[in-house]
Design a protein around this motif. Sequence first.
Motif, mmCIF file in Angstrom:
data_model
loop_
_atom_site.group_PDB
_atom_site.id
_atom_site.type_symbol
_atom_site.label_atom_id
_atom_site.label_comp_id
_atom_site.label_asym_id
_atom_site.label_seq_id
_atom_site.Cartn_x
_atom_site.Cartn_y
_atom_site.Cartn_z
ATOM 1 N N ALA A 21 44.346 11.724 14.661
ATOM 2 C CA ALA A 21 43.521 11.334 15.819
ATOM 3 C C ALA A 21 42.514 12.436 16.153
ATOM 4 O O ALA A 21 41.345 12.161 16.442
ATOM 5 N N ALA A 22 42.983 13.694 16.091
ATOM 6 C CA ALA A 22 42.078 14.820 16.387
ATOM 7 C C ALA A 22 40.958 14.893 15.357
ATOM 8 O O ALA A 22 39.781 15.068 15.706
ATOM 9 N N THR A 63 38.350 12.223 15.882
ATOM 10 C CA THR A 63 37.424 12.607 16.957
ATOM 11 C C THR A 63 36.379 13.590 16.415
ATOM 12 O O THR A 63 35.175 13.434 16.663
ATOM 13 N N GLY A 117 33.827 11.885 14.347
ATOM 14 C CA GLY A 117 32.820 11.222 15.174
ATOM 15 C C GLY A 117 31.753 12.199 15.632
ATOM 16 O O GLY A 117 30.546 11.935 15.505
ATOM 17 N N PHE A 118 32.185 13.365 16.118
ATOM 18 C CA PHE A 118 31.210 14.349 16.615
ATOM 19 C C PHE A 118 30.381 14.956 15.471
ATOM 20 O O PHE A 118 29.214 15.294 15.668
ATOM 21 N N TRP A 136 30.173 7.254 17.535
ATOM 22 C CA TRP A 136 30.750 6.969 18.860
ATOM 23 C C TRP A 136 32.101 6.266 18.706
ATOM 24 O O TRP A 136 33.044 6.544 19.452
ATOM 25 N N CYS A 159 34.272 6.499 16.195
ATOM 26 C CA CYS A 159 35.314 7.445 15.741
ATOM 27 C C CYS A 159 35.732 8.377 16.878
ATOM 28 O O CYS A 159 36.932 8.642 17.059
ATOM 29 N N ALA A 160 34.745 8.880 17.641
ATOM 30 C CA ALA A 160 35.074 9.792 18.752
ATOM 31 C C ALA A 160 35.942 9.077 19.783
ATOM 32 O O ALA A 160 36.977 9.606 20.233
ATOM 33 N N ALA A 161 35.548 7.833 20.138
ATOM 34 C CA ALA A 161 36.302 7.086 21.149
ATOM 35 C C ALA A 161 37.680 6.698 20.632
ATOM 36 O O ALA A 161 38.692 6.875 21.335
ATOM 37 N N GLY A 192 39.413 8.084 18.243
ATOM 38 C CA GLY A 192 40.229 9.285 18.065
ATOM 39 C C GLY A 192 40.791 9.771 19.388
ATOM 40 O O GLY A 192 41.987 10.064 19.501
ATOM 41 N N LEU A 193 39.930 9.833 20.419
ATOM 42 C CA LEU A 193 40.388 10.307 21.734
ATOM 43 C C LEU A 193 41.414 9.348 22.335
ATOM 44 O O LEU A 193 42.442 9.772 22.869
#
Lengths: 282, 63
Positions: A116-117, A120, A123-124, A265, A267-269, A271-272
């Motif tokens: 998950a980390a 994220t 994504g960034f 966006w 992947c970031a969402a 993942g978080l």
Amino acid sequence: MGLLQGATELFPVSSLGHAVLIPSLLHWKFRTSDPSFVPFLVLLHLGTASALLIIYRQQWVAIIRGFFTAAFRGQIKSDSERLAMLLLVGTIPAGILGVFLEHELKTLFANPKAAAAFLTINGFLMLGAEVLRRRAERRAAVEGKSRVAQEERFEVAEHISFRAAALVGAVQALALLPGISRSGVTIGGGLLAGLRHQEAARFSFLLATPIIAAAGLIEVPLLFSSDVPLVEYLAGALLALVAAYLSARFLLRYFRSGRLDPYGWYCAAAGLASLVLLTLNS
Amino acid sequence: MAAGLVALAVLFLIVAVLYAFGVIQIAVSDPHASHHYTHAVLFVALAVASLVAANFARPKRTT
């Protein structure tokens, strides 16, 4: 599984990350220790590699011919010869890092929070690549023009430097981390090297083919063990081939004018959100 | 430069053979395995790449 792997392998969303996260979040019980699980994964990857070979069959003929011509001549005289050598240079770092770090990285597979980390971070990374790309577009003074016109100011895959090809190849090795997308980081790397989005996707897919095919072919002997349900696995591989073919076609069309942002966006969402859910569930 | 790259190719080939027969057990996932074909294939590929680079680096005759 075949459809899921084939579809997510080429989208910049990390198929491996999803394969680790989704069973954990939905409490699915996969016996990844089953001796027939690795042959199944091998066949799925061969299905994906076959889809890429079908899409780029003519280019691969030119690339292979170009490789031998340039290698024996000791000089590059055409675009296909240059592309062949760029792919060779790009494949070496991923091959070295993949072979030597595979065991260490596989220990992270059992850790959904790490996946998950990394999802994220993936994504960034893609969003960061697009921020830098927009800066390059501002420098090239293409703002206000149509997206297709903006893209035409950037390079095709055959014209990037060998150093850039090696860097794109090196970042490909990051995809051994569950949650980091191979196509995401290589397309991002291609953008930083000055490629058009569609060309970055094409270079990413061409770069992926030898690695995916080699990783699969090396494990082929495992398929001939007696307890492997070969027919069912071949059906899965065929579905992976179809899904990968359709995904690649879609992405190549999408990247004519599309950007990495939506995937970044997502992947970031995702993942978080996964990180929060996994923390609450534990 | 070209001679150095040829020497490197030979070295890579030797390492490939040593990995294939399990003589070298450096950075492998299973230290008890008798063969490490993945590592061997990698070093054969590196040897080929070195030979290609050597051919690029050798002085060319101008016509």
